[in-house]
Write a protein that holds these residues in place. Structure first.
Motif, PDB file in Angstrom:
ATOM      1  N   GLU A   1       0.829  -1.198   0.000  1.00 36.28           N
ATOM      2  CA  GLU A   1       0.000   0.000   0.000  1.00 36.28           C
ATOM      3  C   GLU A   1       0.870   1.256   0.000  1.00 36.28           C
ATOM      4  N   HIS A   2       0.442   2.261  -0.722  1.00 34.58           N
ATOM      5  CA  HIS A   2       1.105   3.555  -0.753  1.00 34.58           C
ATOM      6  C   HIS A   2       0.204   4.606  -0.116  1.00 34.58           C
ATOM      7  N   GLU A   3       0.679   5.811  -0.048  1.00 35.58           N
ATOM      8  CA  GLU A   3      -0.114   6.911   0.502  1.00 35.58           C
ATOM      9  C   GLU A   3       0.225   8.195  -0.234  1.00 35.58           C
ATOM     10  N   VAL A   4      -0.720   9.107  -0.228  1.00 35.54           N
ATOM     11  CA  VAL A   4      -0.506  10.441  -0.778  1.00 35.54           C
ATOM     12  C   VAL A   4      -0.389  11.394   0.401  1.00 35.54           C
ATOM     13  N   VAL A   5       0.661  12.218   0.410  1.00 33.68           N
ATOM     14  CA  VAL A   5       0.902  13.137   1.524  1.00 33.68           C
ATOM     15  C   VAL A   5       1.173  14.545   0.993  1.00 33.68           C
ATOM     16  N   PHE A   6       0.988  15.502   1.865  1.00 36.50           N
ATOM     17  CA  PHE A   6       1.322  16.905   1.571  1.00 36.50           C
ATOM     18  C   PHE A   6       2.595  17.225   2.338  1.00 36.50           C
ATOM     19  N   VAL A   7       3.648  17.589   1.615  1.00 38.60           N
ATOM     20  CA  VAL A   7       4.926  17.899   2.257  1.00 38.60           C
ATOM     21  C   VAL A   7       5.239  19.382   2.069  1.00 38.60           C
ATOM     22  N   ARG A   8       5.985  19.927   3.004  1.00 43.69           N
ATOM     23  CA  ARG A   8       6.337  21.342   2.942  1.00 43.69           C
ATOM     24  C   ARG A   8       7.786  21.532   3.377  1.00 43.69           C
ATOM     25  N   SER A   9       8.400  22.570   2.870  1.00 47.36           N
ATOM     26  CA  SER A   9       9.794  22.844   3.193  1.00 47.36           C
ATOM     27  C   SER A   9       9.899  23.409   4.608  1.00 47.36           C
ATOM     28  N   PRO A  10      11.025  23.178   5.282  1.00 46.98           N
ATOM     29  CA  PRO A  10      11.214  23.748   6.622  1.00 46.98           C
ATOM     30  C   PRO A  10      11.067  25.263   6.634  1.00 46.98           C
ATOM     31  N   SER A  11      11.402  25.911   5.537  1.00 52.33           N
ATOM     32  CA  SER A  11      11.312  27.372   5.492  1.00 52.33           C
ATOM     33  C   SER A  11       9.872  27.871   5.501  1.00 52.33           C
ATOM     34  N   SER A  12       8.908  26.962   5.258  1.00 52.05           N
ATOM     35  CA  SER A  12       7.497  27.377   5.245  1.00 52.05           C
ATOM     36  C   SER A  12       6.845  27.275   6.613  1.00 52.05           C
ATOM     37  N   ASP A  13       7.587  26.839   7.630  1.00 52.85           N
ATOM     38  CA  ASP A  13       7.048  26.781   8.993  1.00 52.85           C
ATOM     39  C   ASP A  13       6.542  28.164   9.402  1.00 52.85           C
ATOM     40  N   GLY A  14       5.322  28.203   9.902  1.00 50.92           N
ATOM     41  CA  GLY A  14       4.759  29.473  10.337  1.00 50.92           C
ATOM     42  C   GLY A  14       4.173  30.302   9.216  1.00 50.92           C
ATOM     43  N   ASP A  15       4.250  29.817   7.971  1.00 50.79           N
ATOM     44  CA  ASP A  15       3.671  30.531   6.827  1.00 50.79           C
ATOM     45  C   ASP A  15       2.167  30.257   6.819  1.00 50.79           C
ATOM     46  N   GLU A  16       1.362  31.281   7.106  1.00 53.98           N
ATOM     47  CA  GLU A  16      -0.079  31.098   7.242  1.00 53.98           C
ATOM     48  C   GLU A  16      -0.715  30.629   5.941  1.00 53.98           C
ATOM     49  N   ALA A  17      -0.226  31.128   4.809  1.00 53.28           N
ATOM     50  CA  ALA A  17      -0.796  30.734   3.524  1.00 53.28           C
ATOM     51  C   ALA A  17      -0.590  29.242   3.273  1.00 53.28           C
ATOM     52  N   VAL A  18       0.606  28.737   3.554  1.00 44.54           N
ATOM     53  CA  VAL A  18       0.874  27.308   3.370  1.00 44.54           C
ATOM     54  C   VAL A  18       0.068  26.484   4.371  1.00 44.54           C
ATOM     55  N   ASP A  19      -0.101  27.001   5.593  1.00 48.84           N
ATOM     56  CA  ASP A  19      -0.935  26.317   6.582  1.00 48.84           C
ATOM     57  C   ASP A  19      -2.359  26.139   6.049  1.00 48.84           C
ATOM     58  N   LEU A  20      -2.908  27.199   5.464  1.00 51.25           N
ATOM     59  CA  LEU A  20      -4.280  27.146   4.947  1.00 51.25           C
ATOM     60  C   LEU A  20      -4.391  26.221   3.740  1.00 51.25           C
ATOM     61  N   LEU A  21      -3.359  26.217   2.896  1.00 47.92           N
ATOM     62  CA  LEU A  21      -3.368  25.304   1.753  1.00 47.92           C
ATOM     63  C   LEU A  21      -3.305  23.856   2.234  1.00 47.92           C
ATOM     64  N   SER A  22      -2.509  23.599   3.255  1.00 45.67           N
ATOM     65  CA  SER A  22      -2.434  22.262   3.834  1.00 45.67           C
ATOM     66  C   SER A  22      -3.801  21.819   4.338  1.00 45.67           C
ATOM     67  N   GLN A  23      -4.517  22.714   5.006  1.00 41.77           N
ATOM     68  CA  GLN A  23      -5.861  22.395   5.500  1.00 41.77           C
ATOM     69  C   GLN A  23      -6.812  22.096   4.354  1.00 41.77           C
ATOM     70  N   ALA A  24      -6.729  22.885   3.278  1.00 37.43           N
ATOM     71  CA  ALA A  24      -7.592  22.659   2.122  1.00 37.43           C
ATOM     72  C   ALA A  24      -7.315  21.302   1.491  1.00 37.43           C
ATOM     73  N   MET A  25      -6.047  20.920   1.409  1.00 33.90           N
ATOM     74  CA  MET A  25      -5.699  19.617   0.852  1.00 33.90           C
ATOM     75  C   MET A  25      -6.244  18.481   1.723  1.00 33.90           C
TER      76      MET A  25
END
Length: 284
Positions: free
Chosen positions: A254-278
């Motif tokens: 079995e495989h999985e689909v994940v949302f990954v983000r760069s360490p530099s995006s920590d605390g980035d509200e826009a990326v946080d919201l995109l992660s929630q949408a995904m």
């Protein structure tokens, strides 16, 4: 008394329906499995019937569950847009997002328009590439985030689970190719985990193969299979009427689909919201 559709119950139901397992849905929602079960039971009481068929391994939607899922998808999107409007459109920024070819149409068509409408001052820049290439670009800071497929349980930095997927062997519906020696293959790009899984499993089983098609395009791979030229490995959810599921070939984990983000995006509200949408809207 008029029944009320609780948005939190609906969101829990969507998570279980999308992921297919109570435990994984509970983990994503940051709730206990017992709390998720209670939410489903309360929603079933409002809906007037069973929404899910359950066994020890997974869950599937009943006819009523399919109706509710379809009718409440836009409800969740509208709810999130209203909240975004209430909080104002102050958020601004730029997100560079990577998506594999096989999931690009779903992300572009079903997820990003709602996100863009809610946050019009966030600029989105998209790139398609195989999963391993996207992971590398996120790690090197070339991309802020990406949707990728990987073997289940593989350690990935800053990964958010989206959905489990079962890779299966497929061939043309009206032609038998699985007994051929060597096997005719339509293979994905070199940095795709499905290509790696195909080759590794065939080597381990001692089966010979030849490459008919080598392409980064999921559509090209599917077309090659449907045309009767080759077999390949795809998500179970993407099997078409022109394909048949093959047996007797090596079982792929079995495989999985994940949302990954760069360490530099920590605390980035826009990326946080995109992660929630995904998390809320990604499905196979």
């Amino acid at each position: 008394m008029t029944a009320i559709l609780d948005i939190e119950l609906v969101r829990t139901f969507h998570a279980v329906a999308r992921i297919g397992k109570f435990s994984a849905a509970a983990e994503q929602l940051h709730k206990s499995p017992a709390a998720v079960s209670v939410h489903i039971q309360r929603l079933e009481a409002v809906a007037g019937g069973r929404l899910l068929n359950r066994d020890n391994q997974s869950v599937s939607l009943t006819a009523l569950g399919k109706r509710l899922l379809l009718s409440t998808t836009e409800l969740l999107s509208t709810h999130d847009r209203v909240l975004a409007d209430l909080h104002g459109n102050h958020l601004a920024g730029r997100i560079t997002l990577g998506v594999p070819d096989e999931y690009a149409a779903h992300v572009i068509r079903d997820i990003l328009p709602t996100f863009a409408a809610a946050w019009p001052n966030v600029v989105l820049e998209l790139k398609t590439a195989p999963s391993d290439s996207l992971r590398d670009q996120v790690q090197r800071g070339k991309l802020q985030a990406a949707v990728i497929a990987q073997a289940r349980g593989q350690l990935t930095m800053q990964a958010q689970f989206l959905v489990a997927t079962t890779p299966i062997w497929v061939g043309p519906a009206n032609k038998s190719l699985a007994s051929m020696d060597p096997l005719p293959l339509a293979v994905h790009a070199a940095q795709c985990p499905y290509r790696q899984a195909m080759v590794a499993s065939l080597k381990q089983s001692g089966r010979r193969w030849r490459v008919v098609l080598d392409s980064p395009s999921n559509q090209a791979v599917s077309a090659c299979v449907e045309a009767g030229l080759a077999i390949s490995l795809i998500d179970r959810a993407r099997v078409t009427e022109s394909m048949q599921i093959l047996v007797g070939l090596p079982v792929i984990p079995e495989h999985e689909v994940v949302f990954v983000r760069s360490p530099s995006s920590d605390g980035d509200e826009a990326v946080d919201l995109l992660s929630q949408a995904m998390q809320q809207h990604f499905r196979l």
